[in-house]
Write a protein that holds these residues in place. Structure first.
Motif, PDB file in Angstrom:
ATOM      1  N   UNK A 188      38.347 -48.822   1.399  1.00  0.00           N
ATOM      2  CA  UNK A 188      39.061 -50.298   1.095  1.00  0.00           C
ATOM      3  C   UNK A 188      39.009 -51.272   1.304  1.00  0.00           C
ATOM      4  N   UNK A 189      40.742 -51.128   3.114  1.00  0.00           N
ATOM      5  CA  UNK A 189      40.356 -52.061   3.202  1.00  0.00           C
ATOM      6  C   UNK A 189      39.462 -52.860   3.529  1.00  0.00           C
ATOM      7  N   UNK A 190      38.624 -52.322   4.182  1.00  0.00           N
ATOM      8  CA  UNK A 190      36.747 -52.375   5.317  1.00  0.00           C
ATOM      9  C   UNK A 190      36.446 -53.540   3.789  1.00  0.00           C
ATOM     10  N   UNK A 191      36.557 -52.994   1.931  1.00  0.00           N
ATOM     11  CA  UNK A 191      35.703 -53.448   1.247  1.00  0.00           C
ATOM     12  C   UNK A 191      36.944 -55.025   0.798  1.00  0.00           C
ATOM     13  N   UNK A 192      37.762 -54.719   0.982  1.00  0.00           N
ATOM     14  CA  UNK A 192      38.915 -56.493   0.987  1.00  0.00           C
ATOM     15  C   UNK A 192      38.642 -56.923   1.797  1.00  0.00           C
ATOM     16  N   UNK A 193      39.201 -56.097   3.244  1.00  0.00           N
ATOM     17  CA  UNK A 193      39.493 -57.592   4.336  1.00  0.00           C
ATOM     18  C   UNK A 193      38.473 -58.218   4.541  1.00  0.00           C
ATOM     19  N   UNK A 194      37.191 -57.349   4.501  1.00  0.00           N
ATOM     20  CA  UNK A 194      36.475 -57.648   5.428  1.00  0.00           C
ATOM     21  C   UNK A 194      35.115 -58.291   4.905  1.00  0.00           C
ATOM     22  N   UNK A 195      35.026 -57.693   3.568  1.00  0.00           N
ATOM     23  CA  UNK A 195      33.717 -57.443   2.866  1.00  0.00           C
ATOM     24  C   UNK A 195      34.088 -58.767   1.540  1.00  0.00           C
ATOM     25  N   UNK A 196      35.711 -59.083   1.476  1.00  0.00           N
ATOM     26  CA  UNK A 196      35.932 -59.879   0.518  1.00  0.00           C
ATOM     27  C   UNK A 196      35.877 -59.315  -0.886  1.00  0.00           C
ATOM     28  N   UNK A 197      35.743 -58.309  -1.115  1.00  0.00           N
ATOM     29  CA  UNK A 197      35.216 -57.627  -2.666  1.00  0.00           C
ATOM     30  C   UNK A 197      36.811 -57.174  -2.782  1.00  0.00           C
ATOM     31  N   UNK A 198      36.915 -57.822  -3.576  1.00  0.00           N
ATOM     32  CA  UNK A 198      38.442 -57.766  -3.933  1.00  0.00           C
ATOM     33  C   UNK A 198      38.477 -56.749  -5.440  1.00  0.00           C
ATOM     34  N   UNK A 199      37.470 -56.340  -6.227  1.00  0.00           N
ATOM     35  CA  UNK A 199      37.843 -55.383  -7.386  1.00  0.00           C
ATOM     36  C   UNK A 199      38.116 -54.229  -7.421  1.00  0.00           C
ATOM     37  N   UNK A 200      38.022 -53.487  -6.281  1.00  0.00           N
ATOM     38  CA  UNK A 200      39.022 -52.089  -5.857  1.00  0.00           C
ATOM     39  C   UNK A 200      40.811 -52.482  -5.668  1.00  0.00           C
ATOM     40  N   UNK A 201      41.357 -52.242  -6.395  1.00  0.00           N
ATOM     41  CA  UNK A 201      42.889 -52.210  -5.930  1.00  0.00           C
ATOM     42  C   UNK A 201      43.553 -51.319  -5.281  1.00  0.00           C
ATOM     43  N   UNK A 202      44.716 -51.652  -4.810  1.00  0.00           N
ATOM     44  CA  UNK A 202      45.545 -50.746  -4.343  1.00  0.00           C
ATOM     45  C   UNK A 202      46.698 -50.388  -5.272  1.00  0.00           C
TER      46      UNK A 202
END
Lengths: 714, 141
Positions: free
Chosen positions: B18-32
């Motif tokens: 989740x962090x890789x997707x959001x923070x590194x790839x900027x894919x913010x669709x998945x939420x925590x």
């Protein structure tokens, strides 16, 4: 009409406040109290501050005005003398990444001398119990009697007494609180979910001793609210930390932090006595309520004000009395939550009415129907005249006409094996707006361009209910324009004139009325000038309007000077609900098979959104009735995450039939009024009635867990 | 690892997916929403199977084909969520759409019970699920 942002949401591109990222941004974390009550002896931040990557560590002494509200009982921003609940914030840390910030927050050494814990609200006012505040443990009291209740009850043919309790419910907005703050040239912009941007601006300005105009709050997009983003200290934390760190700061709470430190629905202990004549006419009601607000005052006394007013439900009551107290404890701090003190008292009253129906041998619908207020009648406690737009009888009739109520006996007879079947019905009412004598108002601003494109800034804010869409629909209707040529902005305190909270079922009614008013002004000017281009040329293309919510015209028994203390409403919305469910007689498990939700919403401007609010409210009501309770033991939380605090899933929520009982509210925009709170209220008592119908035991406590139900069955 | 069809090389094998997707790839669709696999807001597909990306380490997904909500083919499903007013605050919706797309891949014409079972791992606090179930049913038509 769909929500404005829905298209971005379904493809995952909408940036919520916690998704925002800025260059050079730091991440924040909070050091929290591990114990429910203690004296702070020392706070040592040396080790945390020395950790690589840490940019700022703050304690209470670093906050210019270390208070979350005007009074001490509002609580500190960061506890500096005493901690009064598990999870209370003590220190803030900003660091280069979230992991470092959380480790540094853990590394802050707090020495606390434990103090005796006030865990039971029922004994919180005893002289031997430690005082949580200088003024003692009574946070507020509201009492009112419309006559001699004891005499009326003594003369009644049937008197039912119920002693009931309801638990602390957690909002569980799926986005935990968080956001970003950025200081530029002495002014701060805070992107953080808020139901009340104006209130949060004042809190930030007070804490940092800055001018209110130097604080801008952008209150969305936010992932849910339900009342939790009314008292939330997060905007203050963000602003304070970003100022100290000299850089933008991002922060978000973990779910565990929300469970411990986030607000809860006030748990209530309630006793009610209701008297009837043998014909089934209500003779009197007498209710005593005790609410636990936890360590700080937050919404406590205001919640109790609503409880008092709705303690008589939507019924005519010849004589009534309410005596409520809200007390301080070391339990979780309670705050605003959808329904605002009404679900607790409605559970007491409605289950008492069911008990009376059983004793009188009357149908529960017939018993309610003969006592319901009609539009224009006088309120059962305060005696003020209510809106002619009240449709309580029509709402109950709609629910009772549903096939799930009509065919309940056939359905019950078809039960198989250990699963017993039952159907229940209940009714509720909730005021729209803050109530009379409170100066409640909302505002809207409008600008047109030379091509006639209209831009509107209005409040209250959108936190999930698509209120901005409704504002656009109202504007389109007043102006006779294509909604596509109207832009609506909500939630930005820099742009939207102060309009109060997205709360108290007021957003549609108050905000919608302000939008309608500003559009009327524009329309009149347009007709006079001859067109939008001419208005622009004349420098008259900007308009503002304020809508003041009407007070009751006749305050009844309330002394006019004390109107705001009781805050009676002119406008009410109603809901009547039918619940059918199955009870496993050996395990106590309950399966809800269906809910009918009839709702008196005035004119439904965006019916899809109204149905969505009704279904969401019922689902949250089912959680409150059957599974949700934030539990503590001696002030220490037992329900610490979504692993042990369960909310309804898609499998727990059955088909919900929403029946819109439409009809214009004369004072509302396009005839609309608020409805999103009242729909959570009847669910609990309707569930209890259905359980009683299935197994013959009337539950006295919500949630009705299998353990509690089995205990009752034995 | 491939994310939405693009080969990627994550720098930190111990990071949460989740962090890789959001923070590194900027894919913010998945939420925590909870960080422990209870709420489903972070749901992504791993080789077509819905998983909570908060519970997956990058190293566990090194050979996987990961699809986030951003990588789903635009379909009638998203359109049904919009027009059916199944989106309120919307924070759970990316996870819902991902789970629903896996459900429809497995059951092109699901019963209501299958829809509810397929979405059981995705919590929504706004809608009461009614409009979401109707949207999935509509998309299956």
């Amino acid at each position: 009409m769909p929500a404005e942002q829905a298209r971005e949401i379904v493809v995952g591109t909408l940036e919520y406040v916690t998704d925002l990222r800025f260059p050079g941004m730091l991440h924040g974390a909070v050091t929290r109290s591990a114990i429910p009550h203690g004296r702070i002896v020392a706070i040592d931040t040396t080790k945390a501050a020395a950790m690589p990557g840490v940019r700022a560590v703050l304690i209470g002494a670093d906050v210019p005005c270390n208070r979350l509200g005007p009074a001490d009982v509002d609580g500190p921003v960061l506890a500096d003398q005493r901690v009064r609940q598990v999870g209370e914030a003590i220190a803030l840390v900003a660091a280069v990444d979230e992991g470092t910030a959380r480790r540094a927050a853990e590394a802050v050494v707090v020495t606390v001398e434990p103090l005796p814990v006030v865990a039971d609200p029922r004994t919180a006012l005893s002289p031997e119990v430690p005082k949580l505040h200088e003024g003692g443990n009574l946070a507020g009291r509201i009492g009112f009697a419309s006559g001699d209740v004891e005499a009326a009850l003594a003369a009644a043919d049937v008197v039912v007494e119920r002693v009931v309790g309801t638990g602390a419910q957690e909002h569980v907005a799926i986005e935990p609180p968080g956001g970003v703050a950025l200081w530029e040239a002495g002014q701060v912009t805070i992107w953080c979910g808020s139901q009340n941007p104006g209130l949060h601006r004042r809190k930030v300005a007070r804490a940092l001793n800055v001018e209110i105009d130097d604080v801008r709050l952008v209150a969305g997009p936010v992932g849910g609210a339900f009342g939790a983003r009314n008292d939330d200290p997060m905007p203050v934390f963000l602003a304070v930390l970003a100022k100290a760190a000299g850089a933008p700061v991002h922060m978000r709470m973990t779910r565990e932090e929300v469970m411990a430190a986030g607000p809860k629905r006030h748990p209530f202990h309630t006793t009610v006595r209701v008297g009837f004549t043998e014909d089934g006419d209500l003779a009197a009601s007498d209710m005593t309520a005790l609410a636990d607000t936890g360590p700080y005052v937050t919404s406590g006394p205001n919640v109790l004000k609503t409880s008092a007013e709705m303690s008589v439900g939507p019924y005519r009551m010849p004589v009534a009395r309410f005596d409520g107290r809200v007390v301080y404890t070391n339990n979780a701090n309670a705050g605003a939550f959808r329904g605002y003190g009404v679900p607790q008292v409605a559970f007491a009253l409605e289950t008492a009415i069911d008990e009376a129906a059983a004793r009188l041998g009357m149908d529960p619908v017939e018993l309610r129907m003969r006592n319901l207020l009609r539009g224009g009648d006088r309120h059962g406690l305060y005696g003020h005249a209510v809106t002619p737009g009240l449709r309580a009888a029509e709402t109950l009739a709609a629910a009772a006409a549903d096939e799930w109520w009509v065919s309940r006996r056939e359905w019950q007879r078809a039960a198989r094996g250990p699963w017993r079947r039952g159907t229940g019905i209940a009714m509720a009412v909730k005021g729209v707006g803050l109530g009379s004598g409170r100066g409640d108002a909302a505002r809207a601003r409008l600008i047109c361009d030379i091509n006639g494109h209209v831009r509107i800034w209005a409040g209250p804010n959108h936190t999930g209910q698509a209120i901005d869409v409704a504002y656009r629909q109202i504007a389109a209707d007043v102006l006779g324009m294509d909604p596509a040529r109207i832009t609506v902005t909500v939630g930005d305190s820099q742009l939207v004139p102060e309009s109060g909270a997205t709360a108290a079922s007021r957003s549609m009614y108050a905000g919608g009325s302000a939008v309608a008013a500003v559009c009327e002004r524009y329309k009149a000017a347009l007709a006079e000038a001859g067109g939008p281009a001419r208005l622009v040329e004349l420098g008259r293309a900007e308009f503002e309007a304020t809508f003041h919510l009407p007070d009751v015209a006749d305050p009844g028994l309330i002394p006019p000077k004390r109107l705001g203390d009781h805050a009676p409403h002119l406008v009410y919305g109603c809901s009547a609900q039918v619940v059918r469910l199955e009870v496993h007689e050996l395990t106590g498990e309950i399966r809800v098979a269906g809910v009918v939700c009839a709702v008196d919403c005035g004119r439904a401007i965006n019916p899809g959104a109204v149905i969505g609010q009704a279904e969401g409210g019922v689902a949250q009501g089912l959680g409150f009735a059957l599974m949700e309770e934030h539990r503590l033991d001696g002030g220490r939380p037992l329900t610490t995450s979504l692993e042990n605090y369960l909310i309804p899933t898609a499998r727990d929520v059955p088909e919900i039939r929403t029946l819109l009982v439409e009809g214009d509210e004369p004072t509302g925009p396009m005839g609309a009024k608020g409805m999103s709170e009242v729909v959570i209220v009847p669910t609990g008592p309707a569930v209890a009635a259905a359980v009683a119908d299935a197994v013959g035991v009337r539950p006295a406590r919500l949630p009705i867990t299998p353990e509690r139900l089995l205990e009752g069955l034995r | 690892m491939k994310v939405n069809g693009v080969p990627v090389t994550p720098p930190d094998p111990d990071a949460r997916l989740l962090d890789y997707l959001r923070d590194d790839l900027g894919l913010i669709g998945a939420k925590e929403g909870c960080g422990m696999g209870e709420c489903g807001s972070c749901t992504v597909l791993m080789d077509g199977v819905p998983v909570c990306s908060c519970l997956v380490l990058v190293c566990q997904a090194e050979d996987a084909d990961v699809t986030t909500v951003e990588g789903l083919r635009r379909t009638a499903l998203q359109e049904a969520f919009v027009t059916g007013q199944a989106v309120q605050c919307g924070f759970c919706i990316a996870g819902m759409v991902v789970s629903a797309s896996a459900l429809l891949a497995e059951h092109p014409d699901p019963t209501d019970e299958q829809i509810r079972a397929g979405l059981e791992g995705n919590l929504c606090r706004c809608t009461g699920y009614g409009a979401i179930v109707r949207a999935v049913r509509e998309a299956a038509r």
